[in-house]
Design an enzyme around this catalytic site. Structure first.
Site, PDB file in Angstrom:
ATOM      1  CE  LYS A  77      -6.187 -25.811 -15.586  1.00  0.00           C
ATOM      2  NZ  LYS A  77      -6.360 -24.394 -15.225  1.00  0.00           N
ATOM      3  CB  SER A 152      -4.664 -24.364 -11.639  1.00  0.00           C
ATOM      4  OG  SER A 152      -5.491 -23.803 -12.649  1.00  0.00           O
ATOM      5  CB  SER A 176      -5.045 -20.891 -13.754  1.00  0.00           C
ATOM      6  OG  SER A 176      -5.101 -21.134 -12.388  1.00  0.00           O
TER       7      SER A 176
HETATM    8  N1  GLN Z   1      -4.230 -19.490  -8.301  1.00  0.00           N
HETATM    9  C1  GLN Z   1      -5.554 -18.938  -8.283  1.00  0.00           C
HETATM   10  C2  GLN Z   1      -6.429 -19.790  -7.393  1.00  0.00           C
HETATM   11  O1  GLN Z   1      -5.897 -20.621  -6.774  1.00  0.00           O
HETATM   12  C3  GLN Z   1      -6.093 -18.889  -9.676  1.00  0.00           C
HETATM   13  C4  GLN Z   1      -6.569 -20.185 -10.173  1.00  0.00           C
HETATM   14  C5  GLN Z   1      -7.071 -20.149 -11.575  1.00  0.00           C
HETATM   15  O2  GLN Z   1      -6.910 -19.160 -12.277  1.00  0.00           O
HETATM   16  N2  GLN Z   1      -7.745 -21.212 -11.957  1.00  0.00           N
HETATM   17  O3  GLN Z   1      -7.596 -19.632  -7.311  1.00  0.00           O
END
Ligand code: GLN
Length: 479
Positions: A77, A152, A176
């Site tokens: 990532k 994400s 994420s």
């Molecule tokens: N979707 C969640 C957010 O937008 C989690 C994001 C993540 O785990 N990095 O914060």
């Protein structure tokens, strides 16, 4: 060579069925042909991957082949630093930033003979649930190209699901790793907070962020986790991993089903899929019990106060002076002052969602509001942790859906942040409680090509138990 796993690649290379160079070329070709449609990769390290494969061939000739990831290409990532390559966090503000060192997880992977093949797309600074918040690409879900891959870590998930790479790393602050794994039908692990070093991970919300694997099966997730876990001097929140696993025989396992996670907001077909699995497991003598996580209804609000507060502080470093994108040159020409540099660099460098979060977080931390928002959210976090502590005195695992719905269409939720935030309703409590959880696809419970995904949560440092029960279910699902 289709659909190879880590285990198969390592075994195949040892048996000389294929060479590391053949493996790397296979994946590089695939990425070149197929990533045009998927758009999982922000950057492919073609030359360095080929070179590394040759290095590994030399090692093989010397007969030193005890490396656990010998010749295995892994995608990363793009918020995890790989020395000498750009690391953008999918943000314009870091577009030209080159990582000056390897993240600890990267060092560990390299030491085991892994080939870092490239960097994958994400929501800017890991903020989002669809990967649409990337400043650069819109990644597609390989199971249906009109749908989002989740986020994400959407690039990392879709790269594995499309077989562009056997495994990848993601990061999980509120879901994420698990949510995109669920959307793409693969396995994703969010380790116990502190189990994996965060050194070299671009911080979003430091008290919640963890790095973890996205893989094709549970065995591979375990292989990667065992390599990346452990105390690191460079991250004070990392701990020497001490397993608290209890390996139980099937008839001793008791699993909690939180009633709050199976309400009206859950897609009917996901509910049915998990109920079907429960029936199968009951036949195997595993016991289930309805439980209550009564404060979980506050988890999402609590998370969006805490995560944004930490983000507002973490992202203060991108000021147009210390890092990345800057209007400084402009400033020299146009005689602007320091404040203008800050405002303009940040204004132009950050995307909409990141700005929204910085504003939310700054507000929650500001004097006069701190007690009502940040402090209160901290107290709610404590209650959420307590709920889990109590329940884990009665059950060994908790089962829940990973996501309340199946993947949605690209564009469907992007203008409605609140409905996007709901994607993480079942994953966020786990981060707030610092627990480990794994998401696995239920291959026999599929709707319109999308498998239902199950989230299994355990007490802290019981990843081994998670892998055991997850692989048991995986086998059952493949029979
Ligand atoms: N979707 C969640 C957010 O937008 C989690 C994001 C993540 O785990 N990095 O914060």
């Amino acid at each position: 060579m289709e659909n190879l796993t880590i285990t198969k690649i390592v075994a195949g290379i040892k048996r000389k069925e294929f060479s590391p160079t053949e493996i790397v070329n296979y994946y590089l070709d695939k990425i070149e042909k197929e990533d045009k449609n998927i758009q999982a990769f922000l950057n492919v390290f073609k030359n360095s991957a080929i070179e590394k494969a040759k290095e590994i061939e030399k090692i093989l000739k010397e007969n030193k082949n005890s490396f656990k990831l010998l010749g295995v290409p892994i995608a990363i990532k793009d918020n995890i630093l790989v020395k000498g390559f750009p690391c953008t966090a999918a943000s314009k503000i870091l577009e030209n930033y080159i990582a000056p060192y390897d993240a600890t997880v990267i060092k560990k992977l390299k030491k085991e003979g892994a080939i870092i093949i490239g960097k994958t797309n994400l929501d800017e600074f890991a903020m989002g649930s669809s990967t649409e918040n990337s400043a650069f690409l819109k990644t597609k879900n390989p199971l249906d190209l009109e749908k989002v891959p989740g986020g994400s870590s959407g690039g990392s998930a879709s790269a594995v699901a499309a077989d562009l790479v056997p495994a990848s790393l993601g990061s999980d602050t509120g879901g994420s790793i698990r949510q995109p794994a669920a959307f793409c039908g693969i396995v994703g692990l969010k380790p116990t907070y502190g189990a994996v070093s965060r050194y070299g991970l671009i911080a979003f919300a430091s008290s919640l962020d963890q790095i973890g694997p996205l893989t094709k099966n549970v065995e591979d997730a375990k292989i990667i986790f065992d390599i990346i876990k452990g105390k690191d001097e460079m991250d004070n929140t990392s701990v020497s991993f001490f397993s608290k696993d209890k390996i139980l025989s099937k008839n001793k396992i008791k699993i909690g089903i939180p009633k709050e996670f199976f309400g009206d907001s859950l897609d009917k077909n996901i509910k049915i899929g998990i109920e079907n699995l429960i029936k199968k497991l009951e036949k195997e003598k595993i016991k289930f019990e309805e439980i209550s996580l009564s404060h979980s209804k506050y988890a999402l609000s609590c998370y969006y106060i805490l995560a944004t507060s930490e983000a507002s502080s973490n992202l203060a470093r991108y000021d147009g002076i210390k890092y990345g994108f800057s209007v400084l040159n402009d400033f020299q020409k146009n005689n602007k002052n320091l404040m203008d540099i800050y405002f303009e660099s940040r204004g132009k460098g950050f995307g909409k969602e990141v700005k929204r979060r910085i504003m939310l977080g700054t507000f929650s931390l500001s004097s006069g509001y701190y007690d009502a928002y940040y402090l209160k959210a901290k107290k709610v976090q404590f209650l959420i942790k307590e709920d889990f502590n109590k329940i884990f005195k009665m059950v060994n695992f908790i089962f829940s859906p990973t996501s309340p719905f199946f993947p949605f269409k690209i564009g469907e939720k992007i203008n409605n942040p609140l409905s996007m935030y709901l994607s993480d309703i079942y994953t966020v409590p786990v981060n707030l409680a610092e627990l480990p959880a794994i998401s696995i696809p239920l291959k026999t419970q599929t709707f319109n090509n999308f498998p239902v995904s199950l989230q299994i949560i355990s007490p802290k440092f019981q990843e081994e138990s998670l892998f055991n029960i997850a692989s048991f279910i995986e086998k059952l699902e493949n029979e």
